[in-house]
Design an enzyme around this catalytic site. Structure first.
Site, PDB file in Angstrom:
ATOM      1  N   ASP A 130       0.807  -1.219   0.000  1.00 34.42           N
ATOM      2  CA  ASP A 130       0.000   0.000   0.000  1.00 34.42           C
ATOM      3  C   ASP A 130       0.843   1.273   0.000  1.00 34.42           C
ATOM      4  OD1 ASP A 130      -2.116  -1.658  -0.076  1.00 34.42           O
ATOM      5  OD2 ASP A 130      -2.990  -1.080   1.850  1.00 34.42           O
TER       6      ASP A 130
ATOM      7  N   GLU B 297       3.756   1.745  -1.214  1.00 32.88           N
ATOM      8  CA  GLU B 297       4.350   1.923  -2.555  1.00 32.88           C
ATOM      9  C   GLU B 297       3.298   2.452  -3.528  1.00 32.88           C
ATOM     10  OE1 GLU B 297       7.794  -1.435  -3.051  1.00 32.88           O
ATOM     11  OE2 GLU B 297       5.777  -2.146  -2.692  1.00 32.88           O
TER      12      GLU B 297
ATOM     13  N   SER C 137     -34.401  -8.862 -16.934  1.00 33.04           N
ATOM     14  CA  SER C 137     -34.416  -9.439 -15.602  1.00 33.04           C
ATOM     15  C   SER C 137     -34.337 -10.968 -15.743  1.00 33.04           C
ATOM     16  CB  SER C 137     -35.701  -8.978 -14.932  1.00 33.04           C
ATOM     17  OG  SER C 137     -35.736  -9.429 -13.624  1.00 33.04           O
ATOM     18  N   LEU C 138     -34.718 -11.699 -14.725  1.00 33.15           N
ATOM     19  CA  LEU C 138     -34.608 -13.161 -14.783  1.00 33.15           C
ATOM     20  C   LEU C 138     -35.846 -13.812 -14.168  1.00 33.15           C
ATOM     21  CD1 LEU C 138     -30.978 -13.736 -13.434  1.00 33.15           C
ATOM     22  CD2 LEU C 138     -31.754 -14.225 -15.761  1.00 33.15           C
TER      23      LEU C 138
ATOM     24  N   GLU D 128     -23.589 -19.237 -12.681  1.00 30.20           N
ATOM     25  CA  GLU D 128     -22.942 -18.057 -12.091  1.00 30.20           C
ATOM     26  C   GLU D 128     -23.643 -17.673 -10.801  1.00 30.20           C
ATOM     27  OE1 GLU D 128     -23.340 -14.898 -14.969  1.00 30.20           O
ATOM     28  OE2 GLU D 128     -22.751 -16.234 -16.595  1.00 30.20           O
TER      29      GLU D 128
ATOM     30  N   LYS E 143     -25.660 -15.446  -8.356  1.00 29.07           N
ATOM     31  CA  LYS E 143     -26.568 -14.318  -8.561  1.00 29.07           C
ATOM     32  C   LYS E 143     -26.281 -13.309  -7.461  1.00 29.07           C
ATOM     33  CE  LYS E 143     -31.417 -13.218  -9.321  1.00 29.07           C
ATOM     34  NZ  LYS E 143     -31.435 -12.076  -8.421  1.00 29.07           N
TER      35      LYS E 143
ATOM     36  N   ASP F 202     -26.313 -10.142  -5.170  1.00 28.16           N
ATOM     37  CA  ASP F 202     -27.419  -9.330  -4.679  1.00 28.16           C
ATOM     38  C   ASP F 202     -26.979  -7.887  -4.514  1.00 28.16           C
ATOM     39  OD1 ASP F 202     -29.948  -8.829  -3.911  1.00 28.16           O
ATOM     40  OD2 ASP F 202     -29.789  -9.717  -1.921  1.00 28.16           O
TER      41      ASP F 202
ATOM     42  N   ARG G 100     -29.945   0.528 -13.857  1.00 32.22           N
ATOM     43  CA  ARG G 100     -30.825  -0.235 -14.723  1.00 32.22           C
ATOM     44  C   ARG G 100     -32.103   0.556 -15.047  1.00 32.22           C
ATOM     45  NH1 ARG G 100     -35.134  -3.758 -14.020  1.00 32.22           N
ATOM     46  NH2 ARG G 100     -35.215  -5.343 -15.638  1.00 32.22           N
TER      47      ARG G 100
ATOM     48  N   TYR H 123     -20.779  -9.336 -15.956  1.00 29.59           N
ATOM     49  CA  TYR H 123     -21.119 -10.663 -16.462  1.00 29.59           C
ATOM     50  C   TYR H 123     -21.782 -10.689 -17.837  1.00 29.59           C
ATOM     51  CZ  TYR H 123     -25.390  -9.073 -14.181  1.00 29.59           C
ATOM     52  OH  TYR H 123     -26.457  -8.317 -13.777  1.00 29.59           O
TER      53      TYR H 123
ATOM     54  N   LYS I 152     -33.146 -19.798  -7.026  1.00 25.13           N
ATOM     55  CA  LYS I 152     -33.061 -19.038  -5.771  1.00 25.13           C
ATOM     56  C   LYS I 152     -32.763 -19.969  -4.603  1.00 25.13           C
ATOM     57  CE  LYS I 152     -34.048 -14.689  -6.361  1.00 25.13           C
ATOM     58  NZ  LYS I 152     -35.209 -14.172  -5.849  1.00 25.13           N
TER      59      LYS I 152
ATOM     60  N   CYS J 218     -30.124   5.533  31.183  1.00 25.99           N
ATOM     61  CA  CYS J 218     -29.219   4.487  30.719  1.00 25.99           C
ATOM     62  C   CYS J 218     -29.518   3.184  31.462  1.00 25.99           C
ATOM     63  CB  CYS J 218     -27.780   4.922  30.971  1.00 25.99           C
ATOM     64  SG  CYS J 218     -26.600   3.574  30.724  1.00 25.99           S
TER      65      CYS J 218
ATOM     66  N   CYS K  51     -26.361   2.561  34.013  1.00 26.43           N
ATOM     67  CA  CYS K  51     -26.027   3.386  35.177  1.00 26.43           C
ATOM     68  C   CYS K  51     -27.210   4.182  35.701  1.00 26.43           C
ATOM     69  CB  CYS K  51     -24.882   4.332  34.827  1.00 26.43           C
ATOM     70  SG  CYS K  51     -25.329   5.558  33.590  1.00 26.43           S
TER      71      CYS K  51
ATOM     72  N   CYS L 197     -25.648   7.750  26.489  1.00 28.25           N
ATOM     73  CA  CYS L 197     -25.467   7.886  27.922  1.00 28.25           C
ATOM     74  C   CYS L 197     -24.225   8.747  28.057  1.00 28.25           C
ATOM     75  CB  CYS L 197     -25.232   6.519  28.570  1.00 28.25           C
ATOM     76  SG  CYS L 197     -24.628   6.688  30.252  1.00 28.25           S
TER      77      CYS L 197
ATOM     78  N   CYS M 272     -20.198   5.577  33.574  1.00 24.16           N
ATOM     79  CA  CYS M 272     -21.170   4.509  33.327  1.00 24.16           C
ATOM     80  C   CYS M 272     -20.450   3.151  33.238  1.00 24.16           C
ATOM     81  CB  CYS M 272     -21.918   4.795  32.027  1.00 24.16           C
ATOM     82  SG  CYS M 272     -22.918   3.426  31.465  1.00 24.16           S
TER      83      CYS M 272
HETATM   84  S1  IVH Z   1     -28.102 -12.116 -16.072  1.00 23.62           S
HETATM   85  C1  IVH Z   1     -30.058 -11.505 -19.762  1.00 23.62           C
HETATM   86  N1  IVH Z   1     -26.319 -12.785 -14.280  1.00 23.62           N
HETATM   87  O1  IVH Z   1     -30.221 -10.468 -10.952  1.00 23.62           O
HETATM   88  C2  IVH Z   1     -29.338 -11.228 -18.534  1.00 23.62           C
HETATM   89  N2  IVH Z   1     -28.055 -11.319 -13.625  1.00 23.62           N
HETATM   90  O2  IVH Z   1     -33.124 -11.071 -10.707  1.00 23.62           O
HETATM   91  C3  IVH Z   1     -30.193 -11.159 -17.328  1.00 23.62           C
HETATM   92  N3  IVH Z   1     -27.894 -10.564 -11.305  1.00 23.62           N
HETATM   93  O3  IVH Z   1     -31.461  -7.825 -12.844  1.00 23.62           O
HETATM   94  C4  IVH Z   1     -29.417 -10.978 -16.098  1.00 23.62           C
HETATM   95  N4  IVH Z   1     -26.067 -11.660 -10.807  1.00 23.62           N
HETATM   96  O4  IVH Z   1     -29.252  -7.443 -11.618  1.00 23.62           O
HETATM   97  C5  IVH Z   1     -27.435 -12.078 -14.529  1.00 23.62           C
HETATM   98  N5  IVH Z   1     -24.641 -13.456 -12.819  1.00 23.62           N
HETATM   99  C6  IVH Z   1     -25.748 -12.743 -13.079  1.00 23.62           C
HETATM  100  C7  IVH Z   1     -26.364 -11.937 -12.093  1.00 23.62           C
HETATM  101  C8  IVH Z   1     -27.519 -11.236 -12.406  1.00 23.62           C
HETATM  102  C9  IVH Z   1     -26.986 -10.838 -10.374  1.00 23.62           C
HETATM  103  C10 IVH Z   1     -29.071  -9.698 -11.083  1.00 23.62           C
HETATM  104  C11 IVH Z   1     -29.332  -8.722 -12.183  1.00 23.62           C
HETATM  105  C12 IVH Z   1     -30.751  -8.995 -12.593  1.00 23.62           C
HETATM  106  C13 IVH Z   1     -31.308  -9.704 -11.418  1.00 23.62           C
HETATM  107  C14 IVH Z   1     -32.466 -10.587 -11.825  1.00 23.62           C
END
Ligand code: IVH
Length: 676
Positions: free
Chosen positions: A34, A36, A83-84, A115, A117, A119, A138, A235, A322, A416, A419, A434, A439
């Site tokens: 760090d 450096e 989304s998914l 992959e 997911k 959060d 998004r 990703y 999930k 408190c 005390c 407090c 205390c």
């Molecule tokens: S792929 C077509 N890959 O999960 C691509 N999403 O519940 C669609 N997310 O809105 C998304 N990790 O924000 C993808 N490895 C991953 C992810 C991922 C997290 C999130 C993403 C998406 C949400 C859907």
């Protein structure tokens, strides 16, 4: 240096900083220490200050400091940010494949990526000719908000791609136009650190890492974003002005080669191969330093993925499996109140014990009194609890439908709980304090910190004994520890000859601790392990520090005006002056280690360390300790690793170290090595 040479040096510096930043934040495998790294940055800043006309937007100096903006501009995404769909059991995943195979039968023989997911928050990053030019949220999937200045502060985000290759090989040429998608989030330990700081400052704490990430990215002040270390994993390629790899797996490898941080993924050739991996990940999830709420299964070949099309906002070619929520409901039996070292009162839930993700949870944080009121949490309620990783579980909120009428509204205490003195609050802060300097609860916390591992490290003096000492009034301040006698200890419950002797010996041994540890032990606001070491380097004895000025302090790198003020105030307070005099009286007056040399002894020079498992303090603190002594910390174990520092529940890294014959040491052994 003439102008041309200076400009060349500037470019060289940028190249180096970019590369080392990448090693640190993307590969988690730093190649320099760090200090450096700081030196390179300082030199860059010096040149740029002298030549503002040379500053370019991709300079590493441009990650921080953009001005406050009024609002966010809208950005149209080049392609929908989808989304998914979700699956909650593996049968749902099989049903998904059958369903999509009716749209394109190639799905049946397909391979898949698996992959995590993440959060966090989806972000869309635009690169032109390799330069990061724009970043957006998004939004509704069509239009997002321009948060470019905030995203620039994310150290893992490359401001320019490709990243220079360390082997000097020909770098990959990115398409002139490239838009990628990733997830921005906080590491769990960073999240805890942010909350700890907010709490100490009496401010509102964040409920979970995801909300913190959202709040941080949508800050109108990029300086605030910069002060919080968000990270990123990328990703997906959303749009490109040139050819891109034909599969998701190769896309991840390609993004990685360009210098993007990518999630750890797996390539699986069938659903049958995926099923057992989900269990492995469900297990790993408990140990990760970030939250994942499932695994994403994606059809590997882009062409098949695209041909499958979209239903609503969900592409057919991917599904989110999930994990069971790390949330359960239980009865809130009571609300307890914790009194911190600074006197902050923090409410916590006393729960009917429940198991979440293999751990029995009995208590959960309630953040602050406003939170209880806002969420209308009542004693006797059924409440929803969430636990993620190693983070302290928290109460999400009540389940009002389960009320029977006997629940009681909670009223914050006016005195408190420890005390009995009246509590007070500051107009700007949510916290109640407090303010009684005597205390006992505060004293327990003060002592706990004082004897803790990063402070005076008094072995054998745990919280139980600290409480006994305070209850029995044997100790009224930290200096009293040094006059404790074996005879006095023998009066306490659970103390026999040997135990009392050992404790006195280990307290007396702590007199040898260097000034830096003592300064950390004092618990001055803003003075942690690192700051204490910096101060000890500058002020070789306590008297010099006690009479210093804000001006002198701010001249030290890393000391801002607030901390300087806090230090001067601390030493100005009569109670603290008395405490110091008392230390002098008992003959404990620490001096700086290696006086004159200015730096910690380079006892670990040339040694490479990997840190794993649960340690007594955040990993960063051990990393700093190692680096201060000239060692290097890397992310993964290899034949070149000298030591694996393993805490509790060390996993695969430990196995690997053992297999490779790498020395495995604990925290204590690390400290011994460092102190030479
Ligand atoms: S792929 C077509 N890959 O999960 C691509 N999403 O519940 C669609 N997310 O809105 C998304 N990790 O924000 C993808 N490895 C991953 C992810 C991922 C997290 C999130 C993403 C998406 C949400 C859907």
């Amino acid at each position: 240096m003439d102008e041309a040479n200076l400009h060349e040096r500037l470019q060289e510096l940028r190249e180096q900083i970019r590369y080392h930043n990448y090693r640190y934040h993307v590969l988690a495998d730093p190649a320099i220490t760090d200090p450096e790294f700081d030196r390179l940055n300082r030199e860059l800043l010096e040149i740029e200050t002298a030549h503002p006309e040379w500053v370019t937007p991709d300079s590493p100096s441009q990650r921080v400091g953009a001005a406050l903006s009024e609002r966010f501009e809208k950005v149209a995404h080049p392609a929908p940010i989808l989304s998914l769909g979700n699956a909650f059991a593996f049968d749902n995943v099989r049903a998904w494949l059958d369903r999509i195979a009716r749209v394109d039968e190639r799905a049946l023989g397909s391979d898949f990526t698996l992959e995590p997911k993440l959060d966090g928050l989806s972000v869309v990053l635009h690169y032109r000719d390799g330069l990061f030019v724009q970043g957006a949220t998004r939004g509704d999937g069509e239009i997002g908000e321009d948060i470019t200045p905030n995203l620039r502060t994310v150290q893992a985000l490359p401001l320019r791609i490709p990243i220079g290759r360390p082997d000097g090989g020909k770098p990959l040429e990115p398409p002139p136009y490239l838009v990628v998608r990733g997830e921005a989030f906080f590491y769990l330990d960073e999240f805890e650190r942010i909350n700890a700081r907010l709490q100490e400052a009496g401010e509102r704490t964040y409920v979970n890492p995801r909300n913190t990430a959202a709040g941080t990215l949508r800050q109108l002040d990029p300086k605030l974003t910069a002060s919080r270390p968000l990270t990123l994993l990328v990703y997906q390629i959303v749009a490109a002005g040139g050819p891109i790899p034909p599969t998701q797996w190769e896309t991840l490898r390609y993004l990685e080669a360009l210098g993007f941080p990518v999630p750890e993924a797996e390539l699986c050739d069938s659903l049958d191969a995926i099923e057992p991996r989900l269990e492995v990940w469900a297990e790993r999830r408990q140990k990760l330093n970030f939250e994942i709420d499932g695994m994403v299964i994606k059809i590997n070949r882009h062409e098949v993925f695209a041909s499958l099309g979209v239903v609503g906002k969900d592409p057919r070619g991917a599904i989110a499996y999930k994990f069971p929520a790390q949330e359960v409901s239980t009865a809130l039996l009571d609300i307890g109140i914790n009194v911190g070292r600074t006197g902050v009162l923090t409410p916590y839930a006393i729960l009917d014990p429940v198991e979440i993700g293999g751990v029995t949870v009995r208590q959960a944080t309630l953040h602050n009194f406003d939170y209880i009121e806002e969420k209308d949490i009542r004693i006797g309620d059924r409440v929803l609890i969430k636990r993620a990783g190693e983070v302290i579980p928290y109460v999400i909120g009540p389940l009002p439908g389960a009320r029977t009428g006997v629940e009681q509204v909670f009223t914050p205490p006016v005195v408190c709980p420890s005390c009995g003195e009246p509590v007070s609050n500051l107009p700007e802060e949510v916290a109640w304090y407090c303010v009684n300097a005597r205390c006992p609860a505060q004293l327990v916390r003060t002592l706990e910190h004082f004897v803790g591992r990063s402070a005076l490290d008094i072995i054998g003096l745990g919280i139980k004994i600290v409480e006994q000492l305070v209850d029995e009034k044997l100790v009224r301040d930290p200096a009293d520890l040094y006059t404790l006698t074996k005879e006095a200890l023998l009066e306490l419950e659970g103390f026999a000859e040997k135990k009392a002797e050992n404790l006195v010996a280990s307290i007396q041994a702590s007199r040898e601790q260097p000034l830096a540890r003592f300064l950390n032990a004092l618990g001055i606001r803003g003075v942690g392990e690192v700051m204490a070491a910096d101060l000890a380097r500058r002020f070789t004895d306590l008297d010099a520090l006690a009479t210093t000025t804000v001006e002198d302090l701010t001249a030290i790198e890393g000391v801002g005006p607030n901390i300087a003020q806090a230090i001067v105030e601390w030493f100005g307070r009569p109670a603290n002056r008395n405490l110091l005099e008392k230390f002098r009286g008992v003959g404990f007056w620490p001096v700086a280690e290696a006086a004159g040399s200015g730096d910690a002894a380079q006892t670990l020079a040339g040694k490479t360390f990997v840190i794993t498992g649960t340690l007594s303090a955040p990993r960063n603190e051990f990393k700093e300790l190692i680096e201060r002594h000239g060692g290097k910390v890397v992310g993964s174990v290899s034949g070149k690793t000298d030591y694996l520092v393993a805490g509790e529940d060390a996993g695969s890294k430990l196995d690997k170290a053992v297999a490779l014959g790498v020395a495995v040491i604990d925290e204590k052994a690390l400290r011994d090595l460092a102190s030479g």
